[in-house]
Design a protein around this motif. Structure first.
Motif, PDB file in Angstrom:
ATOM      1  N   ARG A  23      63.703 -42.322 -63.369  1.00  0.00           N
ATOM      2  CA  ARG A  23      63.870 -41.125 -62.923  1.00  0.00           C
ATOM      3  C   ARG A  23      64.361 -40.273 -63.936  1.00  0.00           C
ATOM      4  O   ARG A  23      63.377 -38.208 -63.786  1.00  0.00           O
ATOM      5  N   SER A  24      64.678 -40.128 -65.405  1.00  0.00           N
ATOM      6  CA  SER A  24      64.586 -39.393 -66.410  1.00  0.00           C
ATOM      7  C   SER A  24      62.939 -39.514 -67.194  1.00  0.00           C
ATOM      8  O   SER A  24      62.661 -38.548 -68.368  1.00  0.00           O
ATOM      9  N   SER A  25      61.894 -40.404 -66.739  1.00  0.00           N
ATOM     10  CA  SER A  25      60.754 -40.256 -67.272  1.00  0.00           C
ATOM     11  C   SER A  25      59.581 -38.920 -66.150  1.00  0.00           C
ATOM     12  O   SER A  25      58.813 -38.742 -66.819  1.00  0.00           O
ATOM     13  N   SER A  26      60.014 -38.509 -66.241  1.00  0.00           N
ATOM     14  CA  SER A  26      59.070 -37.049 -65.651  1.00  0.00           C
ATOM     15  C   SER A  26      59.266 -36.274 -66.669  1.00  0.00           C
ATOM     16  O   SER A  26      59.284 -36.175 -68.035  1.00  0.00           O
ATOM     17  N   ARG A  27      57.688 -35.827 -66.438  1.00  0.00           N
ATOM     18  CA  ARG A  27      58.057 -34.581 -67.412  1.00  0.00           C
ATOM     19  C   ARG A  27      58.867 -33.161 -67.593  1.00  0.00           C
ATOM     20  O   ARG A  27      59.583 -33.242 -66.682  1.00  0.00           O
ATOM     21  N   LEU A  28      58.663 -32.512 -68.752  1.00  0.00           N
ATOM     22  CA  LEU A  28      59.773 -31.331 -68.477  1.00  0.00           C
ATOM     23  C   LEU A  28      58.806 -30.130 -69.536  1.00  0.00           C
ATOM     24  O   LEU A  28      58.741 -30.083 -70.756  1.00  0.00           O
ATOM     25  N   LEU A  29      59.101 -29.171 -68.966  1.00  0.00           N
ATOM     26  CA  LEU A  29      58.237 -27.824 -69.330  1.00  0.00           C
ATOM     27  C   LEU A  29      59.606 -27.751 -69.920  1.00  0.00           C
ATOM     28  O   LEU A  29      60.733 -26.519 -68.979  1.00  0.00           O
ATOM     29  N   VAL A  30      59.758 -26.198 -71.633  1.00  0.00           N
ATOM     30  CA  VAL A  30      60.899 -26.082 -71.739  1.00  0.00           C
ATOM     31  C   VAL A  30      60.667 -24.339 -71.967  1.00  0.00           C
ATOM     32  O   VAL A  30      59.257 -24.285 -72.083  1.00  0.00           O
ATOM     33  N   HIS A  40      55.876 -29.308 -74.031  1.00  0.00           N
ATOM     34  CA  HIS A  40      56.243 -30.426 -73.258  1.00  0.00           C
ATOM     35  C   HIS A  40      56.577 -31.030 -73.829  1.00  0.00           C
ATOM     36  O   HIS A  40      56.218 -31.844 -74.764  1.00  0.00           O
ATOM     37  N   HIS A  41      57.336 -31.928 -72.828  1.00  0.00           N
ATOM     38  CA  HIS A  41      58.484 -33.176 -73.226  1.00  0.00           C
ATOM     39  C   HIS A  41      58.480 -33.680 -71.955  1.00  0.00           C
ATOM     40  O   HIS A  41      57.863 -34.085 -70.877  1.00  0.00           O
ATOM     41  N   ILE A  42      58.702 -34.899 -72.585  1.00  0.00           N
ATOM     42  CA  ILE A  42      59.590 -36.625 -70.684  1.00  0.00           C
ATOM     43  C   ILE A  42      61.280 -35.938 -70.661  1.00  0.00           C
ATOM     44  O   ILE A  42      62.257 -35.088 -71.937  1.00  0.00           O
ATOM     45  N   PHE A  43      61.929 -35.637 -69.635  1.00  0.00           N
ATOM     46  CA  PHE A  43      62.596 -35.497 -69.285  1.00  0.00           C
ATOM     47  C   PHE A  43      63.973 -35.927 -70.338  1.00  0.00           C
ATOM     48  O   PHE A  43      64.782 -34.717 -70.684  1.00  0.00           O
ATOM     49  N   LYS A  44      63.948 -37.114 -70.701  1.00  0.00           N
ATOM     50  CA  LYS A  44      65.479 -37.560 -71.308  1.00  0.00           C
ATOM     51  C   LYS A  44      65.963 -36.795 -72.802  1.00  0.00           C
ATOM     52  O   LYS A  44      66.306 -36.874 -72.703  1.00  0.00           O
ATOM     53  N   PHE A 334      59.932 -33.923 -55.980  1.00  0.00           N
ATOM     54  CA  PHE A 334      60.003 -35.532 -56.678  1.00  0.00           C
ATOM     55  C   PHE A 334      59.060 -35.194 -57.393  1.00  0.00           C
ATOM     56  O   PHE A 334      58.551 -36.258 -58.280  1.00  0.00           O
ATOM     57  N   GLY A 335      58.858 -33.390 -57.710  1.00  0.00           N
ATOM     58  CA  GLY A 335      58.238 -33.371 -59.647  1.00  0.00           C
ATOM     59  C   GLY A 335      58.854 -33.574 -60.190  1.00  0.00           C
ATOM     60  O   GLY A 335      60.097 -34.220 -60.873  1.00  0.00           O
ATOM     61  N   ASP A 336      58.310 -32.770 -62.267  1.00  0.00           N
ATOM     62  CA  ASP A 336      58.330 -32.602 -62.780  1.00  0.00           C
ATOM     63  C   ASP A 336      59.237 -31.106 -62.866  1.00  0.00           C
ATOM     64  O   ASP A 336      60.144 -30.548 -61.819  1.00  0.00           O
ATOM     65  N   ALA A 337      60.140 -31.233 -63.929  1.00  0.00           N
ATOM     66  CA  ALA A 337      61.508 -30.423 -64.004  1.00  0.00           C
ATOM     67  C   ALA A 337      61.177 -29.345 -65.136  1.00  0.00           C
ATOM     68  O   ALA A 337      60.209 -29.293 -66.307  1.00  0.00           O
ATOM     69  N   MET A 338      61.943 -28.216 -65.228  1.00  0.00           N
ATOM     70  CA  MET A 338      61.492 -26.859 -66.362  1.00  0.00           C
ATOM     71  C   MET A 338      62.667 -26.746 -66.602  1.00  0.00           C
ATOM     72  O   MET A 338      63.956 -26.708 -65.497  1.00  0.00           O
ATOM     73  N   LEU A 339      62.453 -26.450 -68.130  1.00  0.00           N
ATOM     74  CA  LEU A 339      64.743 -26.436 -68.707  1.00  0.00           C
ATOM     75  C   LEU A 339      64.302 -24.522 -69.316  1.00  0.00           C
ATOM     76  O   LEU A 339      63.141 -24.479 -69.659  1.00  0.00           O
ATOM     77  N   ILE A 340      65.213 -24.056 -68.578  1.00  0.00           N
ATOM     78  CA  ILE A 340      64.967 -22.682 -69.087  1.00  0.00           C
ATOM     79  C   ILE A 340      66.565 -22.516 -69.865  1.00  0.00           C
ATOM     80  O   ILE A 340      67.161 -22.171 -69.485  1.00  0.00           O
ATOM     81  N   ILE A 341      66.145 -21.306 -71.342  1.00  0.00           N
ATOM     82  CA  ILE A 341      67.003 -21.260 -72.341  1.00  0.00           C
ATOM     83  C   ILE A 341      66.655 -20.491 -73.115  1.00  0.00           C
ATOM     84  O   ILE A 341      65.350 -19.732 -73.126  1.00  0.00           O
TER      85      ILE A 341
END
Length: 341
Positions: A23-30, A40-44, A334-341
């Motif tokens: 689950r935590s290996s999705s990509r993460l766009l900040v 660009h990162h990995i969710f974990k 079921f896709g990747d994630a985004m963090l907005i801060i």
């Protein structure tokens, strides 16, 4: 503000059809909500963006296997039912396909008679009120006969029902998952808590209106569906403490965001409360509590991309989405994630 202002072009092959094994290996766009800068990162790796004293708000609703396939009594015609809301003990508001076969009085048999439903009324948008007859515990029968109500853009069969469930799902009642939470593992949550970050659990039972497209040109003419939410004393205390001490409140998913923004008073504080919300958040909205958001990538012209745009600005969001398309991120539930801060 027009619906088409929130359109972006998405190649169909970028719609994630299956969850990742980890689950935590999705990509993460900040996304920096002030500047529009992205990384660009990995969710974990999200723990690197959370600070001691922050409060992470999660929605602990649990999805029910709400999709039932049955046969019309007498003719044997196939009828599919989607449970939307429990109205009273054994009566549910449902979506029935094909609707023309489900007139008032129609009886539908599921699982060779383990469960029988009768259409007892028709409500707004043609939804049917169905009264169920069974022996035993309804939830157990549903678990045996029901399928997960996956969004229409997911065409693959889900092998494991739990993969459309967050690891912290507790209170049964959703017709759809709060999908931003699907990226968390128990290990990641433990790591976050050990870093001195409070985790506040709220509940909002997600309705299928989440997937309902905005059909009107002027977005302010769109009518939001209502969803039940609950904030208990412990969650209210954690969120208030973070705000009062100058720390951030970061929501996991648009449903957690809509819950705390619905429950907040004018001073940006929460009291334990429950009720129904139809809150529609779009650009111009002034957030009372929310500082940051963890979210998935949403459908073009949806109320969800409008909510995200209210936080980070439409131009920043659409530019980030275009970048995600170029970088071949996986989109939707079921896709990747985004963090907005």
């Amino acid at each position: 503000m027009k619906r088409q202002d929130f359109y972006y072009d998405l190649p169909e092959e970028l719609i994630a059809q299956d969850p990742l094994e980890d689950r935590s290996s999705s990509r993460l766009l900040v996304l920096d909500k002030e500047t529009g800068a992205t990384s660009h990162h990995i969710f974990k790796e999200i723990t690197g963006y959370l600070k001691e004293g922050d409060c992470l708000v999660i929605n602990d609703t649990k999805v029910i296997p709400a999709r039932l396939i049955g046969a019309k009594e007498g003719t044997g015609a196939k009828i599919e039912i989607l449970l939307l809301k429990r109205k009273e003990n054994n009566i549910w508001e449902t979506l029935v396909k094909p609707g023309k076969k489900a007139k008032v009085g129609t009886r539908i048999v599921f699982g060779e008679g383990i469960l029988v439903g009768e259409v007892v009324g028709i409500v707004e948008e043609g939804n049917r009120l169905v009264k169920f007859e069974y022996e035993g515990i309804f939830e157990e029968i549903l678990d045996q006969l029901g399928q997960m109500p996956l969004p229409p853009y997911i065409t693959h069969q889900l092998e494991d029902k739990n993969r459309y469930q967050t690891v912290y799902a507790k209170h049964t009642g959703s017709a759809a998952a709060p999908t931003a939470g699907l990226h968390f593992t128990p290990e990641l949550l433990k790591e976050i808590e050990e870093k001195g970050i409070d985790i506040a659990r709220v509940t909002l039972h997600v309705g299928l209106g989440t997937f309902r497209p905005v059909k009107v040109d002027e977005i302010t003419d769109h009518h939001m569906h209502s969803e039940f939410y609950q904030v208990d004393e412990e969650a209210a205390e954690k969120i208030n403490r973070a705000k009062d001490s100058g720390h951030r409140v970061i929501c996991v998913g648009t449903t957690s965001c809509r819950t705390i923004e619905s429950a907040a008073d004018e001073t940006g504080h929460l009291k334990p409360t429950s009720g129904w919300t139809e809150i529609f958040i779009y650009p111009g909205y002034k957030f009372k509590i929310l500082d940051g958001l963890i979210t998935n990538f949403h459908l073009p012209e949806s109320t969800l991309i409008m909510l995200v745009s209210a936080l980070a600005g439409r131009e920043h969001v659409l530019a980030a989405y275009e970048e995600a398309v170029r970088e071949k991120y996986r989109f939707f539930s079921f896709g990747d994630a985004m963090l907005i801060i």
